[in-house]
Each structure stands twice: as C-alpha cells, then as structure tokens.
Design a protein around this motif. Structure first.
Motif, PDB file in Angstrom:
ATOM      1  N   SER B 311     -29.833 -48.532  -7.845  1.00 19.39           N
ATOM      2  CA  SER B 311     -30.490 -47.238  -7.745  1.00 19.39           C
ATOM      3  C   SER B 311     -29.468 -46.202  -7.342  1.00 19.39           C
ATOM      4  O   SER B 311     -28.357 -46.528  -6.923  1.00 19.39           O
ATOM      5  CB  SER B 311     -31.612 -47.284  -6.716  1.00 19.39           C
ATOM      6  N   GLY B 312     -29.835 -44.944  -7.484  1.00 22.88           N
ATOM      7  CA  GLY B 312     -28.917 -43.870  -7.115  1.00 22.88           C
ATOM      8  C   GLY B 312     -29.697 -42.746  -6.484  1.00 22.88           C
ATOM      9  O   GLY B 312     -30.023 -42.779  -5.302  1.00 22.88           O
ATOM     10  N   CYS B 313     -30.082 -41.784  -7.302  1.00 21.28           N
ATOM     11  CA  CYS B 313     -30.669 -40.549  -6.799  1.00 21.28           C
ATOM     12  C   CYS B 313     -32.043 -40.736  -6.162  1.00 21.28           C
ATOM     13  O   CYS B 313     -32.455 -39.948  -5.344  1.00 21.28           O
ATOM     14  CB  CYS B 313     -30.795 -39.561  -7.946  1.00 21.28           C
ATOM     15  N   ARG B 314     -32.768 -41.729  -6.569  1.00 25.59           N
ATOM     16  CA  ARG B 314     -34.128 -41.988  -6.087  1.00 25.59           C
ATOM     17  C   ARG B 314     -35.089 -40.853  -6.383  1.00 25.59           C
ATOM     18  O   ARG B 314     -36.112 -40.702  -5.720  1.00 25.59           O
ATOM     19  CB  ARG B 314     -34.132 -42.287  -4.583  1.00 25.59           C
ATOM     20  N   MET B 315     -34.755 -40.034  -7.370  1.00 26.64           N
ATOM     21  CA  MET B 315     -35.679 -38.959  -7.718  1.00 26.64           C
ATOM     22  C   MET B 315     -35.843 -38.808  -9.227  1.00 26.64           C
ATOM     23  O   MET B 315     -36.272 -37.775  -9.721  1.00 26.64           O
ATOM     24  CB  MET B 315     -35.240 -37.651  -7.080  1.00 26.64           C
ATOM     25  N   GLY B 316     -35.453 -39.836  -9.965  1.00 22.25           N
ATOM     26  CA  GLY B 316     -35.739 -39.816 -11.394  1.00 22.25           C
ATOM     27  C   GLY B 316     -34.767 -39.057 -12.251  1.00 22.25           C
ATOM     28  O   GLY B 316     -35.080 -38.734 -13.386  1.00 22.25           O
ATOM     29  N   ILE B 317     -33.557 -38.754 -11.753  1.00 21.70           N
ATOM     30  CA  ILE B 317     -32.663 -37.988 -12.615  1.00 21.70           C
ATOM     31  C   ILE B 317     -31.421 -38.751 -13.054  1.00 21.70           C
ATOM     32  O   ILE B 317     -30.814 -38.400 -14.042  1.00 21.70           O
ATOM     33  CB  ILE B 317     -32.200 -36.675 -11.961  1.00 21.70           C
ATOM     34  N   CYS B 318     -31.006 -39.803 -12.338  1.00 23.70           N
ATOM     35  CA  CYS B 318     -29.684 -40.349 -12.624  1.00 23.70           C
ATOM     36  C   CYS B 318     -29.727 -41.526 -13.584  1.00 23.70           C
ATOM     37  O   CYS B 318     -28.715 -41.932 -14.117  1.00 23.70           O
ATOM     38  CB  CYS B 318     -28.978 -40.758 -11.338  1.00 23.70           C
ATOM     39  N   ASN B 319     -30.893 -42.115 -13.810  1.00 17.41           N
ATOM     40  CA  ASN B 319     -31.008 -43.169 -14.805  1.00 17.41           C
ATOM     41  C   ASN B 319     -30.371 -44.478 -14.352  1.00 17.41           C
ATOM     42  O   ASN B 319     -30.100 -45.347 -15.164  1.00 17.41           O
ATOM     43  CB  ASN B 319     -30.336 -42.716 -16.115  1.00 17.41           C
ATOM     44  N   THR B 320     -30.078 -44.630 -13.065  1.00 18.60           N
ATOM     45  CA  THR B 320     -29.455 -45.858 -12.592  1.00 18.60           C
ATOM     46  C   THR B 320     -30.482 -46.977 -12.471  1.00 18.60           C
ATOM     47  O   THR B 320     -30.181 -48.141 -12.722  1.00 18.60           O
ATOM     48  CB  THR B 320     -28.806 -45.638 -11.208  1.00 18.60           C
ATOM     49  N   CYS B 321     -31.699 -46.625 -12.093  1.00 19.60           N
ATOM     50  CA  CYS B 321     -32.690 -47.650 -11.779  1.00 19.60           C
ATOM     51  C   CYS B 321     -33.505 -48.049 -13.005  1.00 19.60           C
ATOM     52  O   CYS B 321     -34.475 -48.779 -12.892  1.00 19.60           O
ATOM     53  CB  CYS B 321     -33.625 -47.133 -10.699  1.00 19.60           C
ATOM     54  N   THR B 322     -33.097 -47.543 -14.179  1.00 15.96           N
ATOM     55  CA  THR B 322     -33.849 -47.826 -15.399  1.00 15.96           C
ATOM     56  C   THR B 322     -33.919 -49.318 -15.687  1.00 15.96           C
ATOM     57  O   THR B 322     -32.922 -50.020 -15.544  1.00 15.96           O
ATOM     58  CB  THR B 322     -33.153 -47.131 -16.578  1.00 15.96           C
ATOM     59  N   ILE B 346     -38.634 -48.029 -18.117  1.00 15.64           N
ATOM     60  CA  ILE B 346     -39.155 -47.219 -17.021  1.00 15.64           C
ATOM     61  C   ILE B 346     -38.064 -46.994 -15.972  1.00 15.64           C
ATOM     62  O   ILE B 346     -37.049 -47.684 -15.968  1.00 15.64           O
ATOM     63  CB  ILE B 346     -40.360 -47.882 -16.314  1.00 15.64           C
ATOM     64  N   ARG B 347     -38.271 -46.030 -15.088  1.00 14.09           N
ATOM     65  CA  ARG B 347     -37.376 -45.839 -13.938  1.00 14.09           C
ATOM     66  C   ARG B 347     -38.134 -46.239 -12.695  1.00 14.09           C
ATOM     67  O   ARG B 347     -39.180 -45.678 -12.396  1.00 14.09           O
ATOM     68  CB  ARG B 347     -36.963 -44.374 -13.851  1.00 14.09           C
ATOM     69  N   LEU B 348     -37.544 -47.186 -11.980  1.00 13.38           N
ATOM     70  CA  LEU B 348     -38.243 -47.756 -10.834  1.00 13.38           C
ATOM     71  C   LEU B 348     -38.572 -46.727  -9.767  1.00 13.38           C
ATOM     72  O   LEU B 348     -39.582 -46.828  -9.089  1.00 13.38           O
ATOM     73  CB  LEU B 348     -37.384 -48.857 -10.203  1.00 13.38           C
ATOM     74  N   CYS B 349     -37.696 -45.711  -9.622  1.00 17.76           N
ATOM     75  CA  CYS B 349     -37.861 -44.811  -8.487  1.00 17.76           C
ATOM     76  C   CYS B 349     -38.981 -43.808  -8.671  1.00 17.76           C
ATOM     77  O   CYS B 349     -39.396 -43.158  -7.724  1.00 17.76           O
ATOM     78  CB  CYS B 349     -36.552 -44.089  -8.181  1.00 17.76           C
ATOM     79  N   ILE B 350     -39.448 -43.637  -9.897  1.00 13.17           N
ATOM     80  CA  ILE B 350     -40.520 -42.663 -10.098  1.00 13.17           C
ATOM     81  C   ILE B 350     -41.707 -43.322 -10.788  1.00 13.17           C
ATOM     82  O   ILE B 350     -42.526 -42.660 -11.407  1.00 13.17           O
ATOM     83  CB  ILE B 350     -40.047 -41.478 -10.954  1.00 13.17           C
TER      84      ILE B 350
HETATM   85  S1  FES Z   1     -32.515 -43.995  -8.867  1.00 11.80           S
HETATM   86 FE1  FES Z   1     -31.892 -42.329 -10.072  1.00 11.80          FE
HETATM   87  S2  FES Z   1     -33.319 -42.380 -11.699  1.00 11.80           S
HETATM   88 FE2  FES Z   1     -34.080 -43.847 -10.327  1.00 11.80          FE
END
Ligand code: FES
Lengths: 358, 361
Positions: B311-322, B346-350
């Motif tokens: 995960s990265g940004c935890r707000m749905g913008i960085c695409n790390t948690c896809t 899907i993105r886990l953080c959102i």
């Molecule tokens: S952690 Fe960045 S998009 Fe989910």
C-alpha cells in the motif's frame, strides 16, 4: 507569496466536494471511448517504433535517417508519457485488460516500472511539493525553491540540470536508490545490495537493446543505427525533462512544510495539489506529446482518471478555482519554462523565502 | 482476416516459447495479433467453431483453443473473457471434451448475466474468445472407484457431463448414477445425450413442474436419495449446483457420516447494505480466511489481521494496493457504487466488502 486565498475548513470541504463530484461524473462515464483511445495510442507507439527502426537500417542516407530518428523519438516519448505514465497510474484499470493494467505495465525507459510506481505514484503524488517528503523537488540535484537549504554544491546547478536533462532516463532510473545516502553513510550498503540488482538489470537490458542488439542486426549500417538510437533517446530525455520541470517548478508553484500533512483533509489535499502544480497551454499536439502533463493540475487532482479527459475537466476545474479564489497556474510552454530557468539560476545562490501570510 | 493460416500459427507457437525470456510479452502479442489472433506468447485464444442450442436456455459453443492451452481434466473450469463497451468481463465455465481436440462450453442464459447474454446473442460475430488455463480440483481420481454417484442441479451439469464423457473415453465399467435437478424439463441441457448414455442410471428430478413417467418431483432430500440410489453409501460422489443445493447434499453426508463427497458450487454474490455485518474475507494466495465486517476498507481489515498487502497513499490515488477481486460484492467508497463482478481490479484502500469476498492475494 501565494496568489490564492486561504480557505476556512468549511470552504475547503466544499471545494473538495465539488472536485469529488467532477471526478465521480467522469468515473461513471469511463468506457468504450477511453479504451479505444488508449489502444490507438499504443498502436501509434508500436507502429512508429517499427517504422523508425526499419528506416534507421537504411544507413546514413540523410532523409530516412532523420525521419527514422524522429519516428523513434516520437515512439519513445508517447510510450513514456501518454501511454506508460498514464497507464501506470491505473487510469485504464477499468478495462480489466492485462496489457493496460497499471500494476503490470512495462515501458521503454531505463527506470523499472516498479520503482516508478513507488517514487512517482506514491511518494510524489501523495506528498506533492512537501519539503522532505516529495523527493521530486529538485530531484536531489537542484535547488529551485528558497525553502530548500542552500549548499555550495548548488552554485553549479545550471550545469547539473543540463546533465540531468541529457541523461534524464538514467537519472530517474537511479533516483529511487537515493545513492547520496550511501555516500554520506546514512544507509547501509547491504540495503543497496538488495535494491540495486533490478535497477541494474533494467538499465542493462535497455542498453543492450538500443546499443548492441539493433546495431548488430543492422550489419554494415551498425553505426547509423547506434547513432540513431542515441539521438532518439536524447530527444526523448530532453523533452521529458523539460515537460516535467514545468510541472511543479514554475514561478507560482508553491512548496509546503511537513506540518501541512498533519490532519490534512481531502479538500486540503486538493488545494495543495492545485497550488503545487502548473499547466501549459497549447495545441492538441502539445497536450498529446506531453502525455497531457500539460494539464498537470488536473493530473494531480485526478491521477487515476484517463488523461484524455483532462482537457474537458480543466474547463470546470478553472471555473471552480475562480469561485474559491484559487490561483490557476497556467501559461505558454516557453513562458513557463522561462520561469523555471529563472528559478534555477536565482536559487543557485543563497536565497530566503518570502514571508508567508499567517 | 488473419494474414497467416491458423495451422501454421499453431505449429509455430511451441517454438516461440524460448523467446519469452527475451521479449516483452505485450509487445510480441501486439504484433502477433496483427498477423493472427492466436499468435500470442502465452495467452490462449480459442476459435469459435460452432454454436447450438441445448434445451431452451443453454447455448453450447464448440471451441478450438490455440496450442498455448495446456488442456484440462474433466470437471475443471476455465475463465472465458469477452469485451463489452471497452471493458473485459470474465466468467468461468467447465469445458467438455468434443471431437477433434476441440472443447465445448455450455452457457446457461441468466436473467441479468452480461456475459451469458452476449454469448447467446452475439456469438455469431465472435471469431475468437480468450480463455484461461484450466483450474480447479473438482476432478475424477486417477484410479476409478467401482461406484460413482453424480448429483447435478441446473448448469451444475456441465462439469459432471465432462466427467461422464471422460469416463466413456476411459471405458469405465462400474456403476453410474446421476440425479439431475432442474426447474423445467425443456430448460435442462443435454437430456438427450444423457438418456442415450450406455449404462447410466439417470434420474431426472423436476422442481418447478409436474413430473411425467420416468421422472421425479421435488428438491434433493435424504428420502429421495434413498429411494433412487439404495447403494449411495460407499460411492464416490460428485455434486455440483447452487450453493444451497450442495449444502443440502453435504448436510445428508455429514449427518450419516459418509465419506467420498466432492462438491462444487456457484452462487451469485449476496450483499448487505448496512455496515458492520460479519462477512468472510478470503485471501486466496495466502490461503487465509478472515472474519471481516462490511463497511471498513479491505486494506485496514487485512492489516488488522496481520497481513501486509502493498500500500502507499491509502487514499485511492497511487495504485499500489491494486489487486484482483476473484469474486464477491464490494463497495467503492469514493462513489458508493456496489459491484458484484467476478475477476475485477480493485484498490484495497478505497474498497469495502459488502458481502463475502475472495481476493487474489
Ligand atoms: S494505497 Fe494508494 S491507491 Fe490504495
């Protein structure tokens, strides 16, 4: 000094809600048109690459050689910007197509796409223009904001910037390793041993491809191919460097202290993205060749919406900004780049931040 | 029109394998596709050879996969992918052996099934379909037991029929029983083939209309089983149908302490609109099942259980948690939209579960 009004918490929330609504409207529309568009972009990359490389095989015959170089440079630029950069943001994940999956996309660039996703998608886009958090501020080699601490090293920074422009893809490739930390003894070498191999592997692969494999199969025309590939890479590097430096380092771009991150709201995040980014105005071709980074503001507000939509989103974003008294930083390519150069020379020397309104 | 013939492509495919180490797969596939849809480094495209109706609600497609396909064991399933409005949709079907190395898949029309209606209505315009490699362990054992009992409900018949065809090919001599449940006779696929199957004791059980001579009425029950198959105990049993159906079967076997039951079920995902309802989160690769709740993000719930998805940004913008959601119902917290599609990104953080979810993590 900021040209934007500061907003109270209620205004911030309303500002964020309007941008969220805009974003959701576009999310709901995603479909056929976006998919067709990105497939065409990919086709243009592949076809021009093939055509460019074939023409270089004809040797040093000036017209075909020049055309070959231009085609290849075009292919690499579009691959990196409109295709790779945007796809890696997950803009086309909605297609569920493995070839356009943000997580798996690989590009024609020396930087591994994994490192890119970490430094760019995460660090840069989340902590945009926050000193100490966004390492893209000056890329560790130049000082473009008075808020950065001055060191004698920066005196020669116009030269550093030029070198960086020429070797931009390599600079980006090793950027994530943050080599200076090892030189200053701030990180253990054992860590480097883990992080370096994938980077080196990718560098090596790209190098072999452009400077060994294609020249070799060109036989007698190897030198023409080698030179052509080098020039195409150079053109790509200069172009991407220029576009990227215009994105956050123009005259009106702002940087932020670490403290803004504390309790930052969605609206606050939007405002920071807006104030830290700058747009370029120009023709459709300019937007295409910059991978729509000419709409840097919209890209930072909505990094995962297909970039082809930024031009139409920009109209509404501007209108919203106007209503909330937020400065919308835009200008011609030449004009914006000029202000970047001014910063580059000005802040090579010690400078002090202007007083911020409290 | 492909530029080179399919036969040549399929001769060449095994030869391209060593290239995989040097080439970018998407680049090879891009140029390959221009020459022939099946000329791909790893991906499998199957040519649609024929199409016919089975019963009134099922269409059967005969497919000829490229040589990238590694074959299947009867009872397994494959992902079939179709594109609609720029979005690729994947559903799973059980392939069955057909003549000449081809395979068949049977698609029952579902009321709101996007892929099934596409395959019903637009199959004529489809030249090639993408299919995945076969998966699943709902398969016949290598040494065949003396007695086999099959229980199928609705389209649960397809993996069972795949097994029956295989048994015929292997010259199976043991005892074969099949209880085949369906709402209406004319909606049940493959009845003719089953009736003509040598040595098969077929019991057609109707749950939605009057039974005629030789047919049974009513849902699966212990009493019905005892009446139709007195020697069910000790048989190797394969049951396939909706979740409710296989549960009913399992209950009987458990109650009686019988062994040898293998089940496979498919159920459209169900969901709760309220937050904080208990759900099960399955992390398929980590082979872990966690107790989750509706409403909270998948990322936070996974972390609370000690898993560490990227995960990265935890707000749905960085695409790390896809990641891929294999199945289940989830809500996108930014738009509030609920999605029940299988195999989607899907993105886990959102994303929050609103029902049971299986993730490819
Ligand atoms: S952690 Fe960045 S998009 Fe989910």
């Amino acid at each position: 000094m900021s040209k934007s009004l500061s907003l109270n918490p209620d205004q911030l929330a309303a500002f964020g809600a309007e941008l969220d609504a805009l974003r959701n409207r576009h999310l709901a529309e995603l479909g056929e048109a976006d998919a067709r568009y990105i497939r065409r972009v990919r086709a243009s990359v592949r076809i021009t690459e093939l055509a460019g490389r074939l023409m270089l095989f004809a040797g040093f015959f000036p017209p075909t050689w020049c055309l070959g170089v231009l085609l290849l440079a075009f292919s690499k630029i579009v691959d990196n910007m409109e295709l790779g950069h945007n796809v890696m943001h997950g803009q086309y994940d909605f297609m569920n197509d493995p070839e356009f999956s943000g997580k798996h996309f690989e590009w024609d660039h020396s930087c591994t796409s994994d490192a890119w996703r970490r430094t760019h998608n995460y660090q840069h886009h989340t902590y945009t223009n926050v000193l100490g958090k966004d390492h893209d501020i000056g890329y560790g080699t130049v000082r473009i904001f008075a808020e950065q601490r001055w060191r004698p090293f920066y005196l020669l920074q116009p030269l550093w910037a030029l070198l960086q422009a020429v070797f931009f893809e390599y600079a980006i490739a090793v950027f994530d390793l943050k080599l200076d930390r090892y030189l200053r003894g701030r990180a253990k070498l054992s860590e480097l041993k883990v992080k370096a191999p994938p980077v080196l592997r990718k560098l090596w692969r790209k190098f072999i491809k452009d400077y060994v494999f294609f020249p070799l199969i060109a036989g007698p025309h190897w030198l023409a191919v080698l030179a052509g590939n080098a020039v195409a890479n150079l053109l790509r590097n200069l172009w991407t460097f220029t576009v990227i430096f215009c994105g956050h380092f123009t005259e009106d771009a702002e940087v932020f202290p670490l403290s803004v991150l504390k309790d930052e709201t969605r609206g606050g995040w939007y405002v920071r993205q807006l104030r830290g980014s700058s747009n370029l105005s120009g023709s459709r071709w300019l937007h295409f060749l910059t991978g729509n980074l000419s709409h840097q503001i919209e890209h930072h507000l909505f990094p995962d919406i297909p970039a082809r939509r930024y031009a139409s989103m920009a109209v509404e974003v501007r209108e919203i900004c106007q209503r909330y008294g937020q400065h919308y930083n835009t200008g011609s390519f030449a004009g914006q780049f000029f202000t970047v150069l001014v910063r580059l020379f000005r802040h090579a020397f010690p400078s002090r931040p202007a007083m911020q309104p409290v | 029109m492909p530029l080179i013939p399919a036969a040549l492509v399929n001769l060449a495919l095994p030869l391209t394998r060593p290239l995989a180490a040097f080439l970018r797969e998407d680049v090879f596939d891009y140029y390959g596709r221009l020459l022939h849809p099946q000329l791909q480094l790893r991906r499998v495209f199957a040519r649609l050879k024929a199409r016919r109706l089975e019963g009134e609600a099922t269409v059967v497609l005969t497919l000829s996969p490229s040589r990238n396909w590694r074959g299947f064991r009867a009872g397994q399933h494959v992902a079939v992918t179709l594109e609609k409005d720029g979005v690729r949709h994947t559903r799973r079907y059980s392939p069955m052996r057909a003549a000449n190395g081809r395979i068949e898949i049977a698609i029952k029309r579902l009321k709101e099934g996007l892929v099934s209606s596409l395959l019903h209505e637009e199959a004529d315009s489809i030249g090639y379909l993408e299919i995945g490699q076969a998966e699943g362990d709902f398969v016949l054992p290598d040494t065949l037991p003396p007695r086999l009992l099959f229980l199928a409900a609705g389209s649960g018949i397809t993996p069972i029929l795949a097994m029956l065809r295989e048994l015929k090919a292997r010259g199976y001599q043991g005892e074969l029983n099949l209880l085949y449940y369906g709402r209406q006779r004319n909606q049940m696929a493959y009845l003719d083939e089953l009736r003509a199957y040598p040595g098969l004791h077929l019991h057609v059980c109707l749950t939605g209309e009057q039974a005629q001579a030789g047919e049974q009425a009513g849902r699966f029950s212990a009493a019905q089983l005892d009446a139709l198959v007195p020697k069910a105990e000790g048989s190797a049993v394969f049951a396939c149908g909706s979740h409710g159906f296989t549960e009913a079967v399992q209950a009987v076997w458990q109650q009686r302490g019988w062994q040898g039951l293998a089940c496979e079920s498919f159920t459209p995902p169900t969901w709760h609109l309220e937050d904080d309802k208990p759900v099960t989160l399955t992390f398929a690769r980590a082979r872990r099942q966690l107790a989750g709740r509706t409403g909270g993000t998948l990322l936070e719930q996974a972390e609370a259980h000690g898993l560490k998805p990227a995960s990265g940004c935890r707000m749905g913008i960085c695409n790390t948690c896809t990641c891929q959601k294999r199945e289940g119902a989830v809500r996108d917290l930014r738009t509030g939209e609920i999605s029940t599609k299988p195999d989607e990104t899907i993105r886990l953080c959102i994303t929050a579960p609103v029902g049971n979810v299986v993730l490819d993590l």
